[in-house]
Design a protein around this motif. Sequence first.
Motif, short mmCIF file in Angstrom:
data_model
loop_
_atom_site.label_atom_id
_atom_site.label_comp_id
_atom_site.label_asym_id
_atom_site.label_seq_id
_atom_site.Cartn_x
_atom_site.Cartn_y
_atom_site.Cartn_z
N VAL A 38 -2.90 -8.42 -3.87
CA VAL A 38 -3.09 -9.71 -4.54
C VAL A 38 -2.14 -9.80 -5.74
CG1 VAL A 38 -4.76 -11.17 -5.76
CG2 VAL A 38 -5.48 -9.85 -3.75
N VAL A 39 -2.12 -8.76 -6.56
CA VAL A 39 -1.23 -8.67 -7.72
C VAL A 39 -0.83 -7.21 -7.91
CG1 VAL A 39 -0.99 -9.01 -10.22
CG2 VAL A 39 -2.39 -10.61 -8.92
N GLU A 40 0.42 -6.97 -8.28
CA GLU A 40 0.83 -5.62 -8.65
C GLU A 40 1.66 -5.70 -9.92
OE1 GLU A 40 2.86 -3.26 -5.70
OE2 GLU A 40 2.72 -1.48 -7.00
N THR A 41 1.34 -4.82 -10.88
CA THR A 41 2.10 -4.72 -12.13
C THR A 41 2.46 -3.26 -12.35
OG1 THR A 41 0.16 -4.36 -13.50
CG2 THR A 41 0.82 -6.67 -13.15
N GLU A 42 3.07 -2.98 -13.50
CA GLU A 42 3.46 -1.60 -13.80
C GLU A 42 2.26 -0.64 -13.77
OE1 GLU A 42 5.13 -1.22 -17.69
OE2 GLU A 42 5.39 0.96 -17.52
N LEU B 169 -10.40 -6.01 -5.27
CA LEU B 169 -10.55 -4.77 -6.04
C LEU B 169 -9.36 -4.64 -6.99
CD1 LEU B 169 -11.50 -2.41 -3.08
CD2 LEU B 169 -13.07 -3.38 -4.78
N VAL B 170 -9.64 -4.36 -8.25
CA VAL B 170 -8.57 -4.14 -9.24
C VAL B 170 -8.62 -2.67 -9.63
CG1 VAL B 170 -7.58 -4.89 -11.43
CG2 VAL B 170 -8.99 -6.49 -10.09
N ILE B 171 -7.49 -1.99 -9.51
CA ILE B 171 -7.46 -0.55 -9.84
C ILE B 171 -6.29 -0.24 -10.78
CG2 ILE B 171 -8.51 0.00 -7.61
CD1 ILE B 171 -5.86 1.27 -6.73
N PRO B 172 -6.50 0.71 -11.68
CA PRO B 172 -5.35 1.19 -12.46
C PRO B 172 -4.51 2.11 -11.57
CG PRO B 172 -7.33 2.44 -13.04
CD PRO B 172 -7.75 1.42 -12.01
N LYS B 173 -3.24 2.20 -11.85
CA LYS B 173 -2.39 3.11 -11.09
C LYS B 173 -2.57 4.56 -11.54
CE LYS B 173 1.09 -0.18 -9.58
NZ LYS B 173 2.51 -0.58 -9.59
N ASP C 50 -3.62 2.05 -24.39
CA ASP C 50 -3.91 0.64 -24.66
C ASP C 50 -3.16 -0.25 -23.67
OD1 ASP C 50 -5.36 1.59 -26.77
OD2 ASP C 50 -4.06 0.79 -28.33
N ALA C 51 -1.94 0.12 -23.33
CA ALA C 51 -1.13 -0.70 -22.41
C ALA C 51 -1.78 -0.76 -21.03
CB ALA C 51 0.28 -0.13 -22.31
N GLU C 52 -2.30 0.36 -20.56
CA GLU C 52 -2.97 0.37 -19.25
C GLU C 52 -4.22 -0.50 -19.27
OE1 GLU C 52 -2.60 4.60 -17.15
OE2 GLU C 52 -3.15 4.77 -19.25
N PHE D 213 -4.74 -3.98 -17.20
CA PHE D 213 -5.83 -4.04 -16.23
C PHE D 213 -6.65 -5.31 -16.40
CE2 PHE D 213 -10.11 -3.01 -14.76
CZ PHE D 213 -9.87 -2.40 -13.54
N HIS D 214 -7.02 -5.59 -17.65
CA HIS D 214 -7.87 -6.77 -17.89
C HIS D 214 -7.11 -8.08 -17.73
CE1 HIS D 214 -10.66 -3.75 -19.36
NE2 HIS D 214 -11.55 -4.62 -18.98
N ARG D 215 -5.85 -8.06 -18.13
CA ARG D 215 -5.07 -9.29 -17.97
C ARG D 215 -4.92 -9.61 -16.47
NH1 ARG D 215 -2.38 -10.11 -23.04
NH2 ARG D 215 -4.12 -11.09 -24.12
N VAL D 216 -4.71 -8.59 -15.65
CA VAL D 216 -4.59 -8.81 -14.21
C VAL D 216 -5.90 -9.36 -13.65
CG1 VAL D 216 -4.39 -7.62 -11.97
CG2 VAL D 216 -2.73 -7.15 -13.79
N ALA D 217 -7.02 -8.74 -14.03
CA ALA D 217 -8.32 -9.20 -13.51
C ALA D 217 -8.57 -10.65 -13.92
CB ALA D 217 -9.43 -8.30 -14.02
N ALA D 218 -8.27 -10.98 -15.17
CA ALA D 218 -8.50 -12.35 -15.64
C ALA D 218 -7.56 -13.33 -14.94
CB ALA D 218 -8.29 -12.42 -17.15
N GLN D 219 -6.32 -12.91 -14.74
CA GLN D 219 -5.36 -13.77 -14.04
C GLN D 219 -5.83 -14.09 -12.62
OE1 GLN D 219 -1.33 -12.14 -13.61
NE2 GLN D 219 -1.08 -13.42 -11.78
N ILE D 220 -6.39 -13.08 -11.96
CA ILE D 220 -6.88 -13.30 -10.60
C ILE D 220 -8.01 -14.33 -10.59
CG2 ILE D 220 -8.11 -12.19 -8.69
CD1 ILE D 220 -6.43 -9.64 -9.39
#
Length: 127
Positions: A24-28, A45-49, A64-66, A70-77
């Motif tokens: 759905v979304v992939e970031t660093e 499902l949202v998972i940290p790498k 803090d960056a991770e 993580f939360h920005r991705v979940a909120a964006q979804i």
Amino acid sequence: MPYNYDDENIFAKILRGEIPNKTVVETEHTLAFEDIQPQAPTHVLVIPKGRYVCFDHFYGEASDAEILDFHRVAAQICGDLGVAPGGGGAGYRTITNAGQDGVQEVPHYHLHILAGRPLGRMLPPVS
Ligand code: 5GP
């Protein structure tokens, strides 16, 4: 916290590209993909790498960056799905399970995003 991360868990294999997923979304720092056995019309499902087992492991040890990513991705979804109440959507539920009593099947931290139908009350009250 003394967590031993199992590199053979199914989400580790997904992160290594050994098992396919519907991304759905992939970031660093974060990957979000569709649950293979959806419990609602939308089940992401949202998972940290990073190698984190569960909620307290992630928030106790991740950078803090991770955590922010993580939360920005979940909120964006939630926004992209059109279910965020602030945008007039019908709402959603986020859940994370941990350990035995939490009935966590996959020992890599993940957030469930469920939406697309009325989800009912969370749990019956303790009588
Ligand atoms: P838990 O019970 O650990 O909170 O949730 C694990 C979730 O991972 C379940 O909802 C299950 O359907 C999902 N799952 C298990 N194996 C796979 C897989 O190989 N691919 C995907 N996309 N989801 C999986």
